[in-house]
Design a protein around this motif. Structure first.
Motif, PDB file in Angstrom:
ATOM      1  N   ALA A   1     -10.018 -18.650  10.974  1.00 24.67           N
ATOM      2  CA  ALA A   1      -9.570 -20.006  11.344  1.00 24.67           C
ATOM      3  C   ALA A   1      -9.320 -20.722  10.063  1.00 24.67           C
ATOM      4  CB  ALA A   1     -10.574 -21.091  12.163  1.00 24.67           C
ATOM      5  N   LYS A   2     -10.122 -20.677   9.090  1.00 22.32           N
ATOM      6  CA  LYS A   2     -10.050 -21.367   7.695  1.00 22.32           C
ATOM      7  C   LYS A   2      -8.653 -21.124   6.977  1.00 22.32           C
ATOM      8  CE  LYS A   2     -12.251 -23.083   3.625  1.00 22.32           C
ATOM      9  NZ  LYS A   2     -13.613 -23.008   2.914  1.00 22.32           N
ATOM     10  N   LEU A   3      -8.694 -19.666   7.036  1.00 23.98           N
ATOM     11  CA  LEU A   3      -7.372 -18.961   6.475  1.00 23.98           C
ATOM     12  C   LEU A   3      -6.184 -19.050   6.919  1.00 23.98           C
ATOM     13  CD1 LEU A   3      -9.058 -15.207   5.622  1.00 23.98           C
ATOM     14  CD2 LEU A   3      -8.384 -17.149   3.870  1.00 23.98           C
ATOM     15  N   LEU A   4      -6.133 -19.191   8.313  1.00 22.72           N
ATOM     16  CA  LEU A   4      -4.844 -19.287   8.953  1.00 22.72           C
ATOM     17  C   LEU A   4      -4.286 -20.720   9.224  1.00 22.72           C
ATOM     18  CD1 LEU A   4      -5.213 -16.516  11.892  1.00 22.72           C
ATOM     19  CD2 LEU A   4      -3.882 -16.553   9.464  1.00 22.72           C
ATOM     20  N   GLY A   5      -5.407 -21.600   9.264  1.00 25.93           N
ATOM     21  CA  GLY A   5      -5.036 -23.258   9.538  1.00 25.93           C
ATOM     22  C   GLY A   5      -5.129 -23.547  11.092  1.00 25.93           C
ATOM     23  N   PHE A   6      -5.657 -22.784  11.929  1.00 27.43           N
ATOM     24  CA  PHE A   6      -5.692 -23.022  13.001  1.00 27.43           C
ATOM     25  C   PHE A   6      -6.836 -22.376  13.676  1.00 27.43           C
ATOM     26  CE2 PHE A   6      -2.450 -19.701  13.088  1.00 27.43           C
ATOM     27  CZ  PHE A   6      -2.692 -18.729  14.011  1.00 27.43           C
ATOM     28  N   LYS A   7      -7.674 -22.694  14.898  1.00 28.01           N
ATOM     29  CA  LYS A   7      -8.672 -22.180  15.555  1.00 28.01           C
ATOM     30  C   LYS A   7      -8.291 -21.450  16.792  1.00 28.01           C
ATOM     31  CE  LYS A   7     -11.954 -25.730  13.930  1.00 28.01           C
ATOM     32  NZ  LYS A   7     -13.181 -26.830  14.305  1.00 28.01           N
ATOM     33  N   GLY A   8      -7.306 -21.596  17.234  1.00 33.80           N
ATOM     34  CA  GLY A   8      -6.838 -20.821  18.511  1.00 33.80           C
ATOM     35  C   GLY A   8      -5.393 -21.112  18.803  1.00 33.80           C
ATOM     36  N   VAL A   9      -5.194 -20.250  20.071  1.00 37.42           N
ATOM     37  CA  VAL A   9      -4.008 -20.443  20.743  1.00 37.42           C
ATOM     38  C   VAL A   9      -4.054 -21.041  22.191  1.00 37.42           C
ATOM     39  CG1 VAL A   9      -2.701 -18.938  19.009  1.00 37.42           C
ATOM     40  CG2 VAL A   9      -3.882 -18.142  21.154  1.00 37.42           C
ATOM     41  N   VAL A  10      -2.958 -21.298  22.790  1.00 35.30           N
ATOM     42  CA  VAL A  10      -3.199 -21.698  24.359  1.00 35.30           C
ATOM     43  C   VAL A  10      -3.394 -20.008  24.840  1.00 35.30           C
ATOM     44  CG1 VAL A  10      -2.064 -23.828  24.170  1.00 35.30           C
ATOM     45  CG2 VAL A  10      -0.605 -21.682  24.479  1.00 35.30           C
ATOM     46  N   GLY A  11      -3.936 -20.195  26.115  1.00 33.96           N
ATOM     47  CA  GLY A  11      -4.195 -19.115  27.102  1.00 33.96           C
ATOM     48  C   GLY A  11      -3.019 -18.488  27.232  1.00 33.96           C
ATOM     49  N   LYS A  12      -1.645 -18.725  27.456  1.00 37.18           N
ATOM     50  CA  LYS A  12      -0.818 -17.924  28.097  1.00 37.18           C
ATOM     51  C   LYS A  12      -0.086 -17.306  26.649  1.00 37.18           C
ATOM     52  CE  LYS A  12       2.657 -21.972  27.136  1.00 37.18           C
ATOM     53  NZ  LYS A  12       3.458 -21.405  25.966  1.00 37.18           N
ATOM     54  N   ASP A  13      -0.482 -17.579  25.400  1.00 39.30           N
ATOM     55  CA  ASP A  13      -0.077 -16.958  24.169  1.00 39.30           C
ATOM     56  C   ASP A  13      -1.128 -15.841  23.820  1.00 39.30           C
ATOM     57  OD1 ASP A  13       2.499 -18.432  24.443  1.00 39.30           O
ATOM     58  OD2 ASP A  13       1.481 -20.036  23.203  1.00 39.30           O
ATOM     59  N   ALA A  14      -2.008 -16.065  24.459  1.00 36.45           N
ATOM     60  CA  ALA A  14      -3.430 -15.068  23.812  1.00 36.45           C
ATOM     61  C   ALA A  14      -2.802 -13.580  23.954  1.00 36.45           C
ATOM     62  CB  ALA A  14      -4.733 -15.210  24.730  1.00 36.45           C
ATOM     63  N   ILE A  15      -2.058 -13.090  24.957  1.00 35.96           N
ATOM     64  CA  ILE A  15      -1.789 -11.857  25.009  1.00 35.96           C
ATOM     65  C   ILE A  15      -1.011 -11.380  24.215  1.00 35.96           C
ATOM     66  CG2 ILE A  15       0.146 -12.379  26.477  1.00 35.96           C
ATOM     67  CD1 ILE A  15      -2.217  -9.443  26.939  1.00 35.96           C
ATOM     68  N   PHE A  16      -0.044 -12.184  23.317  1.00 38.76           N
ATOM     69  CA  PHE A  16       0.805 -11.764  22.341  1.00 38.76           C
ATOM     70  C   PHE A  16       0.133 -11.602  21.277  1.00 38.76           C
ATOM     71  CE2 PHE A  16       3.412 -14.356  25.112  1.00 38.76           C
ATOM     72  CZ  PHE A  16       4.521 -13.417  25.464  1.00 38.76           C
ATOM     73  N   VAL A  17      -1.123 -12.255  20.817  1.00 35.79           N
ATOM     74  CA  VAL A  17      -1.891 -12.397  19.776  1.00 35.79           C
ATOM     75  C   VAL A  17      -2.615 -10.737  19.778  1.00 35.79           C
ATOM     76  CG1 VAL A  17      -3.598 -13.236  18.341  1.00 35.79           C
ATOM     77  CG2 VAL A  17      -1.813 -14.677  19.256  1.00 35.79           C
ATOM     78  N   THR A  18      -3.174 -10.786  20.958  1.00 33.88           N
ATOM     79  CA  THR A  18      -3.844  -9.531  21.513  1.00 33.88           C
ATOM     80  C   THR A  18      -3.057  -8.241  21.245  1.00 33.88           C
ATOM     81  OG1 THR A  18      -5.280 -10.723  22.857  1.00 33.88           O
ATOM     82  CG2 THR A  18      -5.445  -8.199  23.175  1.00 33.88           C
ATOM     83  N   ARG A  19      -2.007  -8.226  21.498  1.00 32.31           N
ATOM     84  CA  ARG A  19      -0.894  -7.163  21.460  1.00 32.31           C
ATOM     85  C   ARG A  19      -0.649  -7.036  19.946  1.00 32.31           C
ATOM     86  NH1 ARG A  19       2.812  -6.678  27.005  1.00 32.31           N
ATOM     87  NH2 ARG A  19       1.331  -6.511  28.403  1.00 32.31           N
ATOM     88  N   LEU A  20      -0.702  -8.001  19.219  1.00 34.16           N
ATOM     89  CA  LEU A  20      -0.102  -8.047  17.916  1.00 34.16           C
ATOM     90  C   LEU A  20      -1.227  -7.324  17.309  1.00 34.16           C
ATOM     91  CD1 LEU A  20       1.207  -8.336  15.224  1.00 34.16           C
ATOM     92  CD2 LEU A  20       0.183 -10.820  15.202  1.00 34.16           C
ATOM     93  N   MET A  21      -2.475  -7.607  17.714  1.00 34.01           N
ATOM     94  CA  MET A  21      -3.817  -6.756  16.977  1.00 34.01           C
ATOM     95  C   MET A  21      -3.645  -5.408  17.379  1.00 34.01           C
ATOM     96  SD  MET A  21      -5.591  -8.347  14.882  1.00 34.01           S
ATOM     97  CE  MET A  21      -6.800  -6.957  14.701  1.00 34.01           C
ATOM     98  N   ALA A  22      -3.551  -5.276  18.619  1.00 34.02           N
ATOM     99  CA  ALA A  22      -3.487  -3.848  18.994  1.00 34.02           C
ATOM    100  C   ALA A  22      -2.406  -2.899  18.316  1.00 34.02           C
ATOM    101  CB  ALA A  22      -3.180  -3.784  20.506  1.00 34.02           C
TER     102      ALA A  22
END
Length: 228
Positions: free
Chosen positions: A183-204
Motif C-alpha cells: 500500500a505504501k509503495l503503490l500509494g493506495f490501500k485497495g480497490v473497489v470490489g468489482k475491480d478486484a477480479i482484474f487485479v487478481t487476474r493480473l497477479m495470476a
C-alpha cells in the motif's frame, strides 16, 4: 408416520481437460490460506507421484472453485498446463457455497497412532514421504512413543534458536532489508470490489509468466519490466 427419505446424491463427473495455467484464475475471496510451506509439500507430492485425480475445478469464466493450492503447486513446479474441470452447472451462489464447503471438508487432522503404525510396519514409506511430511514429523512418528527421542526435541530447539536469530538479523538489517507494505509503495490501500477480479487476474498472469508465487512473482515481474 413415514420416514423422511434422504435426497438422492447427484454425481457430476465432468471430464477434465488440460488447459494453460494462465487461463484459470484464483477467486479473490477464497477463505483457505495456502502458505509457502504447504505449497511446497503439495508440489513435491505432485512431482513424485504425478497428478492423480483432483483436477482444478473452475466456473465458466475460469475462476477457481476448488484447487487453489494445486494451482500454486503447479506454478511452483513450472507446469504450463494443468487438468481442469469446468463446472458449468453451478450457479454463482452454488459455486461460492461449494468453495466454502470444500475448504471446510479439507480441514482435518491425521490420526497419529495410525500414522505411526503405517510408518513402523512399512518403513520405506518414510523415505517416499520426505519433503511431503516434515522430517521431524516423520522422526517423531517412527519413534517409540514409550521412550523419549531427545534428538527430535534438540532439533526443534536448534531450529527455534536459528529462527529467532534470523528474525533478529532481519530487524537490524539496513534499509535494503526492511519490508515495506505494498500500500505504501503503490500509494493506495485497495480497490473497489468489482475491480478486484482484474487485479487478481493480473497477479495470476504475473505468477504464470515468472513461475513464482505472491510477492516473489510481483517483485520479479517489476525487475524485468522496469528500468532504473
Amino acid at each position: 408416520m413415514a420416514k423422511k427419505q434422504d435426497a438422492p446424491v447427484t454425481l457430476n463427473l465432468n471430464a477434465p481437460t488440460l488447459r494453460d495455467i494462465d487461463t484459470i484464475h484464483p477467486y479473490p475471496g477464497n477463505a483457505k490460506k495456502h502458505d509457502e510451506r504447504s505449497t511446497k509439500k503439495l508440489a513435491e507430492s505432485i512431482r513424485r507421484f504425478g497428478w492423480r485425480g483432483n483436477p482444478i475445478l473452475v466456473d465458466k469464466d475460469g475462476v477457481i472453485i476448488a484447487g487453489h493450492g494445486r494451482r500454486l503447486a503447479a506454478l511452483h513446479l513450472g507446469l504450463k498446463k494443468v487438468p481442469v474441470s469446468v463446472e458449468q452447472d453451478l450457479s454463482a451462489a452454488q459455486a461460492r457455497a461449494f468453495r466454502l464447503a470444500d475448504n471446510r471438508a479439507a480441514m482435518t487432522d491425521l490420526d497419529g497412532d495410525l500414522l505411526e503404525k503405517e510408518l513402523t510396519e512399512f518403513p520405506d514409506l518414510a523415505v517416499d514421504l520426505t519433503g511431503i511430511f516434515d522430517k521431524k514429523e516423520l522422526d517423531f512418528a517412527v519413534t517409540d512413543l514409550m521412550t523419549t527421542d531427545e534428538s527430535v526435541f534438540e532439533t526443534d530447539l536448534a531450529d527455534a534458536v536459528r529462527e529467532q536469530a534470523g528474525q533478529l538479523d532481519e530487524r537490524i538489517d539496513g534499509a535494503d532489508g526492511k519490508r515495506i507494505t505494498i500500500a505504501k509503495l503503490l500509494g493506495f490501500k485497495g480497490v473497489v470490489g468489482k475491480d478486484a477480479i482484474f487485479v487478481t487476474r493480473l497477479m495470476a498472469k504475473i505468477e504464470a509468466d515468472t513461475g513464482l508465487v505472491g510477492e516473489d512473482a510481483f517483485v520479479q515481474y517489476a525487475r524485468e519490466h522496469v528500468e532504473l
